[in-house]
Scaffold this active site. Sequence first.
Site, PDB file in Angstrom:
ATOM      1  N   TYR A   1     100.826  78.460  54.469  1.00  0.00           N
ATOM      2  CA  TYR A   1     102.151  77.872  54.266  1.00  0.00           C
ATOM      3  C   TYR A   1     101.996  76.361  54.195  1.00  0.00           C
ATOM      4  O   TYR A   1     101.323  75.758  55.029  1.00  0.00           O
ATOM      5  CB  TYR A   1     103.086  78.242  55.421  1.00  0.00           C
ATOM      6  CG  TYR A   1     104.455  77.618  55.339  1.00  0.00           C
ATOM      7  CD1 TYR A   1     105.357  77.991  54.336  1.00  0.00           C
ATOM      8  CD2 TYR A   1     104.855  76.648  56.252  1.00  0.00           C
ATOM      9  CE1 TYR A   1     106.625  77.422  54.262  1.00  0.00           C
ATOM     10  CE2 TYR A   1     106.129  76.074  56.185  1.00  0.00           C
ATOM     11  CZ  TYR A   1     107.008  76.465  55.191  1.00  0.00           C
ATOM     12  OH  TYR A   1     108.257  75.895  55.127  1.00  0.00           O
TER      13      TYR A   1
ATOM     14  N   ASP B   1      95.549  70.677  54.385  1.00  0.00           N
ATOM     15  CA  ASP B   1      96.875  70.591  54.977  1.00  0.00           C
ATOM     16  C   ASP B   1      96.710  70.729  56.483  1.00  0.00           C
ATOM     17  O   ASP B   1      96.585  71.827  57.017  1.00  0.00           O
ATOM     18  CB  ASP B   1      97.790  71.684  54.410  1.00  0.00           C
ATOM     19  CG  ASP B   1      99.197  71.603  55.006  1.00  0.00           C
ATOM     20  OD1 ASP B   1      99.425  70.747  55.887  1.00  0.00           O
ATOM     21  OD2 ASP B   1     100.061  72.401  54.595  1.00  0.00           O
TER      22      ASP B   1
ATOM     23  N   LYS C   1     104.045  67.343  62.272  1.00  0.00           N
ATOM     24  CA  LYS C   1     104.096  67.886  63.634  1.00  0.00           C
ATOM     25  C   LYS C   1     103.566  66.918  64.707  1.00  0.00           C
ATOM     26  O   LYS C   1     104.299  66.029  65.122  1.00  0.00           O
ATOM     27  CB  LYS C   1     103.393  69.251  63.672  1.00  0.00           C
ATOM     28  CG  LYS C   1     104.137  70.235  62.742  1.00  0.00           C
ATOM     29  CD  LYS C   1     103.725  71.674  62.812  1.00  0.00           C
ATOM     30  CE  LYS C   1     104.704  72.531  62.012  1.00  0.00           C
ATOM     31  NZ  LYS C   1     104.176  73.203  60.854  1.00  0.00           N
TER      32      LYS C   1
HETATM   33  C1  LIG Z   1     104.825  73.253  59.419  1.00  0.00           C
HETATM   34  C2  LIG Z   1     103.920  73.157  58.274  1.00  0.00           C
HETATM   35  C3  LIG Z   1     104.301  72.523  57.077  1.00  0.00           C
HETATM   36  C4  LIG Z   1     105.698  72.070  56.821  1.00  0.00           C
HETATM   37  O1  LIG Z   1     106.099  71.025  57.661  1.00  0.00           O
HETATM   38  P1  LIG Z   1     107.661  70.733  57.851  1.00  0.00           P
HETATM   39  O2  LIG Z   1     107.702  69.527  58.716  1.00  0.00           O
HETATM   40  O3  LIG Z   1     108.240  71.965  58.469  1.00  0.00           O
HETATM   41  O4  LIG Z   1     108.231  70.491  56.493  1.00  0.00           O
HETATM   42  C5  LIG Z   1     103.349  72.361  56.090  1.00  0.00           C
HETATM   43  N1  LIG Z   1     102.087  72.794  56.266  1.00  0.00           N
HETATM   44  C6  LIG Z   1     101.683  73.405  57.392  1.00  0.00           C
HETATM   45  C7  LIG Z   1     100.267  73.833  57.538  1.00  0.00           C
HETATM   46  C8  LIG Z   1     102.578  73.617  58.428  1.00  0.00           C
HETATM   47  O5  LIG Z   1     102.186  74.266  59.536  1.00  0.00           O
END
Ligand SMILES: *Cc1c(COP(=O)(O)O)cnc(C)c1O
Length: 429
Positions: A143, A238, A266
């Site tokens: 994701y 990511d 995060k």
């Molecule tokens: C949470 C997450 C996102 C999205 O971040 P948001 O702040 O919710 O838009 C993208 N990539 C990864 C790996 C994530 O865990």
Amino acid sequence: MRERSAKAYEAAQKVMPGGVNSPVRAYRAVGGTPVFADHGEGPYVYDIDGNRYIDYLLSWGPLMWGHAHPEIVSEVTRVTAKGTSFGMPTELETQMAEMVVSLVPSIEVVRMVNSGTEATMSALRLARAYTNRPYIVKFEGCYHGHADSLLVKAGSGVATFALPDSPGVPGGTANATLTVPYNNLEALNGLFQKYGSDIAAVIVEPVAGNMGCVLPNEGYLEGIRTLTEAYGSLLIFDEVMTGFRVSLGGAGARFNVKPDLTTLGKVIGAGLPVGAYGGRRDIMEQVAPAGPVYQAGTLSGNPLAMAAGLKSLQMLKDADQQGVYQKMQDYGQALVDTFVSLGREKGIPVYGHAMGAMFGLFFHSGPVTDFDSAMESDKERFGQYFQLMLTEGVSIAPSQLESGFVSAVHTTRELEYTQAAMKAAFQQL
Ligand SMILES: *Cc1c(COP(=O)(O)O)cnc(C)c1O
């Protein structure tokens, strides 16, 4: 006893889609109605009915120091009193950038944004501009936020042009995203042989955290690096979830693989809304105003988010020298071991692993290495387990396809309490 939460959910559903501002919060995967939070303190979260839970959700990852850490609260309070946003540069932004550059080995230049979604979306635009190529490769079950071109997974097995996962995503956008299974270098190699010269970038969660916590096979990340280099495509890690969580320098540092670009989120905001993308200087200097690739944000680099994130990172840097990442991994591993031995005793298929401050537990006989295997996990049993753990005073993510999180303030006391809760839960499974 969660009557007030149930009532709050009824009221919320009248004025918000599904009663929430982000879908997983609605507990659709586990049944029942969501717990409404009132406040948190360290490793504990308290709901509006006054129940206390040991928290392994931790706002879905950002809270490396648990809730309301006094040093972070006081830093945010201090900065808030000076004004919440200026639209002029502040020194806090440079300090944050210096911190990120010093901690993440592959990042030379970084741009702050407001969410992980914004970070990945911007990194893709930049990769396409830099390479002048159209296609992006992502992995099934990874994701990367909800931007159109990333809201895509494959059919099954071999690489296919993907269908969008959501109505409203144009087919053309989805078509530019190619997907292959995670942990399968052969499939990726096949894709490169076919489309290699048109692939702008491969984006990957170096430790996957959005199909449950799934570890990369030995040599997998190195293999992706070699392939992308051979075809002149960019590699994007990511690390929105893994950044400053699987190690102080993230997964890139832990596995010693250097991506061209990295996305962060995060942890970098310690619970305030924030994201970032960064990497090689020659690529990042294509971003406006240094270069032609447009990307902007009214609240980007917001002082409150910078203050919270910077304080949290400084504290992690200090704690790293005392071995806090190993301590958190040992904590997660102890939970995994307990889960697995309780399952075995009862003849229930169980599997799990821990990596830094992330862990994954599955009702599956294992191994879980990709999206297909993660999807074989017993959903119904997880739903029961989730509700039983809540009753026992432990909050975990309301879906098996999510990672578990440990913080630096979870102690032996919380570990033992959780292990006892697991024991009680398994007795009723
Ligand atoms: C949470 C997450 C996102 C999205 O971040 P948001 O702040 O919710 O838009 C993208 N990539 C990864 C790996 C994530 O865990």
